[in-house]
Write an enzyme that holds these catalytic residues in place. Sequence first.
Site, PDB file in Angstrom:
ATOM      1  N   THR A 125       0.931  -1.282   0.156  1.00 50.56           N
ATOM      2  CA  THR A 125       0.048   0.008   0.166  1.00 50.56           C
ATOM      3  C   THR A 125       0.815   1.352  -0.076  1.00 50.56           C
ATOM      4  O   THR A 125       2.131   1.226  -0.624  1.00 50.56           O
ATOM      5  CB  THR A 125      -0.859   0.035   1.149  1.00 50.56           C
ATOM      6  OG1 THR A 125      -0.423   0.332   2.326  1.00 50.56           O
ATOM      7  CG2 THR A 125      -1.643  -1.352   1.317  1.00 50.56           C
ATOM      8  N   GLU A 143       1.240  -2.769   4.838  1.00 55.21           N
ATOM      9  CA  GLU A 143       0.231  -1.728   4.847  1.00 55.21           C
ATOM     10  C   GLU A 143       0.874  -0.432   5.102  1.00 55.21           C
ATOM     11  O   GLU A 143       2.056  -0.487   4.993  1.00 55.21           O
ATOM     12  CB  GLU A 143      -0.888  -1.959   6.012  1.00 55.21           C
ATOM     13  CG  GLU A 143      -2.008  -2.414   5.519  1.00 55.21           C
ATOM     14  CD  GLU A 143      -2.907  -1.179   4.855  1.00 55.21           C
ATOM     15  OE1 GLU A 143      -2.437  -0.264   4.765  1.00 55.21           O
ATOM     16  OE2 GLU A 143      -4.175  -1.145   4.882  1.00 55.21           O
ATOM     17  N   HIS A 144       0.339   0.707   5.199  1.00 54.26           N
ATOM     18  CA  HIS A 144       1.006   2.085   5.075  1.00 54.26           C
ATOM     19  C   HIS A 144       1.992   1.954   6.157  1.00 54.26           C
ATOM     20  O   HIS A 144       1.829   1.777   7.159  1.00 54.26           O
ATOM     21  CB  HIS A 144      -0.289   3.016   5.136  1.00 54.26           C
ATOM     22  CG  HIS A 144      -0.750   2.943   6.532  1.00 54.26           C
ATOM     23  ND1 HIS A 144      -0.207   3.574   7.609  1.00 54.26           N
ATOM     24  CD2 HIS A 144      -2.044   2.210   6.969  1.00 54.26           C
ATOM     25  CE1 HIS A 144      -1.012   3.261   8.617  1.00 54.26           C
ATOM     26  NE2 HIS A 144      -2.013   2.303   8.145  1.00 54.26           N
ATOM     27  N   ASP A 145       2.857   3.113   5.755  1.00 53.89           N
ATOM     28  CA  ASP A 145       3.998   3.644   6.592  1.00 53.89           C
ATOM     29  C   ASP A 145       5.115   2.428   7.213  1.00 53.89           C
ATOM     30  O   ASP A 145       5.842   2.930   8.141  1.00 53.89           O
ATOM     31  CB  ASP A 145       3.421   4.423   7.845  1.00 53.89           C
ATOM     32  CG  ASP A 145       2.696   5.747   7.183  1.00 53.89           C
ATOM     33  OD1 ASP A 145       3.315   6.536   6.341  1.00 53.89           O
ATOM     34  OD2 ASP A 145       1.304   5.935   7.375  1.00 53.89           O
ATOM     35  N   ASN A 163       2.275   1.076  10.034  1.00 52.71           N
ATOM     36  CA  ASN A 163       3.287   1.574  11.148  1.00 52.71           C
ATOM     37  C   ASN A 163       4.253   0.509  11.665  1.00 52.71           C
ATOM     38  O   ASN A 163       4.397   0.334  13.024  1.00 52.71           O
ATOM     39  CB  ASN A 163       2.837   2.441  11.990  1.00 52.71           C
ATOM     40  CG  ASN A 163       2.089   3.805  11.526  1.00 52.71           C
ATOM     41  OD1 ASN A 163       1.097   4.090  11.382  1.00 52.71           O
ATOM     42  ND2 ASN A 163       3.169   4.686  11.175  1.00 52.71           N
TER      43      ASN A 163
END
Length: 223
Positions: A125, A143-145, A163
């Site tokens: 992502t 997933e993000h970050d 994260n």
Amino acid sequence: MTAAPPPLYAVYGASGCGRSIMPLAREQLARQGVPPERLVFVDDGATAPVVNGQRVLGFQAFLQAPASTRHAVLAIADGQVRARLAARCAAAGVQAWTVAAANVVRMDDVVLGEGAALSPFVTLTSNIRIGRHFHANLYSYVEHDCVIGDYVTFAPGVCCNGNVVIEDHAYIGTGAVIRQGRPGAPLVIGRGAVVGMGAVVTRSVAAATTVAGNPARLLAPKE
Ligand code: UDP
């Protein structure tokens, strides 16, 4: 004047991992108009001259085959072996090659290091950093970050939520779920850690340790 020989591409490793990545490599080259004869397996322990229709060469034969440039994806799940072979390839002028299934989803601002192997149905992502020679097997997602180091390996179906930091050489087993971290306070999987299959990781994992279960707990080291 004779034309320079075309580039030669290799899937390094002709065992389970390599045989799964080879069709992706073949399809990727076909999309670029490169014929399958320019694609080989390289394996240091080869026992057959042809595997699944593709020639198998030793490393020296790969280096000696006529080619303007040489490219290899390291298709071996063990990250330590990939690191060793990456150094060998670099010293011999073989370029790291990324192979990705056609249906891999990459969203915004994904920085992916060289030499990755991304299997079918992988999703990366947005706003992600990934190091060199990453393996993401079937249906895994990032997933993000997230920030992922070098030589990290995801077995099939890894759910890596947002994260999360995964340090170099970590191995995440089939179907593991990693809980989301927070901005500025990521969940960290330490360098060289192993997450067992099906683990539900709710807290950070120390470097060079193995966790398993739901919630994931430290496995006692062998005596
Ligand atoms: N291999 C190699 N050079 C090395 C280490 C391994 O060519 O330095 C080859 C080995 O001969 C074998 C493959 O890589 O064919 C690794 O197979 P294995 O089943 O151990 O791992 P997987 O394919 O599951 O990653």
